[in-house]
Motif scaffolding. Structure first.
Motif, PDB file in Angstrom:
ATOM      1  N   VAL A 101       0.721  -1.149  -0.002  1.00 51.86           N
ATOM      2  CA  VAL A 101      -0.165   0.039  -0.034  1.00 51.86           C
ATOM      3  C   VAL A 101       0.842   1.246  -0.021  1.00 51.86           C
ATOM      4  CG1 VAL A 101      -1.614   1.464   1.264  1.00 51.86           C
ATOM      5  CG2 VAL A 101      -1.978  -1.290   0.968  1.00 51.86           C
ATOM      6  N   GLN A 102       1.858   1.276   1.004  1.00 55.21           N
ATOM      7  CA  GLN A 102       2.869   2.240   0.853  1.00 55.21           C
ATOM      8  C   GLN A 102       3.513   2.850  -0.679  1.00 55.21           C
ATOM      9  OE1 GLN A 102       5.636   1.092   4.007  1.00 55.21           O
ATOM     10  NE2 GLN A 102       4.726   2.738   5.558  1.00 55.21           N
ATOM     11  N   GLY A 103       3.967   1.504  -1.185  1.00 50.69           N
ATOM     12  CA  GLY A 103       4.612   1.674  -2.486  1.00 50.69           C
ATOM     13  C   GLY A 103       3.476   2.174  -3.393  1.00 50.69           C
ATOM     14  N   VAL A 104       2.451   1.679  -3.521  1.00 56.37           N
ATOM     15  CA  VAL A 104       1.465   1.998  -4.497  1.00 56.37           C
ATOM     16  C   VAL A 104       1.000   3.448  -4.302  1.00 56.37           C
ATOM     17  CG1 VAL A 104      -1.212   1.961  -5.183  1.00 56.37           C
ATOM     18  CG2 VAL A 104      -0.021  -0.238  -4.731  1.00 56.37           C
ATOM     19  N   ARG A 105       0.746   3.830  -3.057  1.00 55.72           N
ATOM     20  CA  ARG A 105       0.613   5.316  -2.710  1.00 55.72           C
ATOM     21  C   ARG A 105       1.720   6.316  -3.271  1.00 55.72           C
ATOM     22  NH1 ARG A 105      -2.079   5.456   3.384  1.00 55.72           N
ATOM     23  NH2 ARG A 105      -4.044   5.165   2.763  1.00 55.72           N
ATOM     24  N   SER A 106       2.786   5.839  -3.099  1.00 53.19           N
ATOM     25  CA  SER A 106       4.118   6.614  -3.441  1.00 53.19           C
ATOM     26  C   SER A 106       4.322   6.601  -4.969  1.00 53.19           C
ATOM     27  CB  SER A 106       5.409   6.283  -2.553  1.00 53.19           C
ATOM     28  OG  SER A 106       5.691   4.727  -2.949  1.00 53.19           O
ATOM     29  N   GLY A 107       3.758   5.887  -5.738  1.00 48.43           N
ATOM     30  CA  GLY A 107       4.035   5.667  -7.026  1.00 48.43           C
ATOM     31  C   GLY A 107       5.219   4.702  -7.258  1.00 48.43           C
ATOM     32  N   ASP A 108       5.581   3.881  -6.550  1.00 51.19           N
ATOM     33  CA  ASP A 108       6.671   2.923  -6.804  1.00 51.19           C
ATOM     34  C   ASP A 108       6.221   2.149  -8.153  1.00 51.19           C
ATOM     35  OD1 ASP A 108       9.002   1.415  -6.824  1.00 51.19           O
ATOM     36  OD2 ASP A 108       8.052   0.132  -4.905  1.00 51.19           O
ATOM     37  N   PRO A 109       7.055   1.974  -9.157  1.00 54.17           N
ATOM     38  CA  PRO A 109       6.791   1.084 -10.308  1.00 54.17           C
ATOM     39  C   PRO A 109       6.656  -0.310  -9.943  1.00 54.17           C
ATOM     40  CG  PRO A 109       8.310   2.629 -10.708  1.00 54.17           C
ATOM     41  CD  PRO A 109       8.102   2.818  -9.385  1.00 54.17           C
ATOM     42  N   ALA A 110       7.870  -0.729  -8.974  1.00 49.67           N
ATOM     43  CA  ALA A 110       7.403  -2.186  -8.520  1.00 49.67           C
ATOM     44  C   ALA A 110       6.526  -2.566  -7.762  1.00 49.67           C
ATOM     45  CB  ALA A 110       9.000  -2.416  -7.762  1.00 49.67           C
ATOM     46  N   ALA A 111       5.959  -1.631  -6.734  1.00 48.10           N
ATOM     47  CA  ALA A 111       4.775  -1.977  -6.332  1.00 48.10           C
ATOM     48  C   ALA A 111       3.595  -2.005  -6.992  1.00 48.10           C
ATOM     49  CB  ALA A 111       4.527  -0.686  -5.050  1.00 48.10           C
ATOM     50  N   PHE A 112       3.466  -1.288  -8.055  1.00 48.82           N
ATOM     51  CA  PHE A 112       2.471  -1.467  -8.966  1.00 48.82           C
ATOM     52  C   PHE A 112       2.226  -2.440  -9.912  1.00 48.82           C
ATOM     53  CE2 PHE A 112      -1.032   1.521  -9.717  1.00 48.82           C
ATOM     54  CZ  PHE A 112      -0.868   2.451  -8.601  1.00 48.82           C
ATOM     55  N   GLU A 113       3.761  -2.832 -10.169  1.00 48.59           N
ATOM     56  CA  GLU A 113       3.777  -4.202 -10.872  1.00 48.59           C
ATOM     57  C   GLU A 113       3.146  -5.447 -10.154  1.00 48.59           C
ATOM     58  OE1 GLU A 113       7.464  -6.815 -12.859  1.00 48.59           O
ATOM     59  OE2 GLU A 113       7.607  -4.706 -12.778  1.00 48.59           O
ATOM     60  N   THR A 114       3.694  -5.445  -8.860  1.00 51.83           N
ATOM     61  CA  THR A 114       3.185  -6.586  -7.971  1.00 51.83           C
ATOM     62  C   THR A 114       1.845  -6.453  -7.952  1.00 51.83           C
ATOM     63  OG1 THR A 114       5.157  -6.344  -6.666  1.00 51.83           O
ATOM     64  CG2 THR A 114       3.327  -7.281  -5.761  1.00 51.83           C
TER      65      THR A 114
END
Length: 195
Positions: A6-19
């Motif tokens: 959730v933190q990664g998605v909120r921050s716009g982290d491409p790896a988090a969105f890929e996951t």
């Protein structure tokens, strides 16, 4: 503590969105397929849903699960695609509803479905028959049935998603269920006669 995804998605982290995309795409495609009927349209709705999720990631407040938030976005994208289509006038549901005699009883007898459907028809075949029957319903009734009975949205959520009143959702759902029962009775009677 907040989930790292959730933190990664909120921050716009491409790896988090890929996951997130790898985890959620199969389930979201299944939802979009039920609403839109075609693979290409379903893929487009999911694709557009992920784009919208990325753009509005800061608005995700964490009050629901990330998967629930995505589900709502994809359902809305699918509904937007249906609204945008230039469609022929919708068929009437009247021909699919049960008929009644002057005394108020049913014009035809509905078959009694076995208490254990596996004894009569295996689940996969029954599921295919049900999906075919649902697909025959006029679009506005099919959507209400899918949103309420398959996607399990509340009456208010379905009304908001489609842009009609909760009372209209209730009426369409009732009529869709009656029509579906008629369609399924016909199919199961035909199948019984063919056995």
């Amino acid at each position: 503590m907040e989930d790292p995804l959730v933190q990664g998605v909120r921050s716009g982290d491409p790896a988090a969105f890929e996951t997130l995309i790898r985890q959620q795409t199969p389930r979201l495609l299944a939802v979009a397929r039920r609403i839109l009927k075609t693979e290409d349209d379903a893929r487009e709705a999911v694709h557009q849903g992920f784009i919208s999720a990325f753009k509005s990631r800061a608005q995700f407040e964490g009050q629901s699960q990330l998967s629930t938030w995505l589900h709502r976005i994809v359902v809305n994208k699918a509904l937007d695609m249906i609204r945008a289509r230039q469609r022929r006038p919708e068929d009437s549901i009247e021909d699919l509803l049960p008929r009644f005699l002057p005394n108020g009883s049913h014009n035809q007898r509905f078959i009694t479905w076995p208490s254990n459907a596996e004894e009569a028809i295996d689940r996969e075949r029954t599921g295919a028959i049900v999906h075919e029957a649902i697909d025959e319903l006029p679009e506005s009734f099919r959507l209400v049935l899918l949103l309420r009975d398959i996607e399990e949205l509340s009456t208010e959520e379905a009304a908001q998603a489609i842009g009609i009143t909760p009372n209209a959702v209730k009426l369409r759902l009732h009529r869709a269920r009656l029509a579906l029962r008629t369609l399924l009775s016909e199919r199961f009677q035909l199948q019984g006669a063919a056995s």
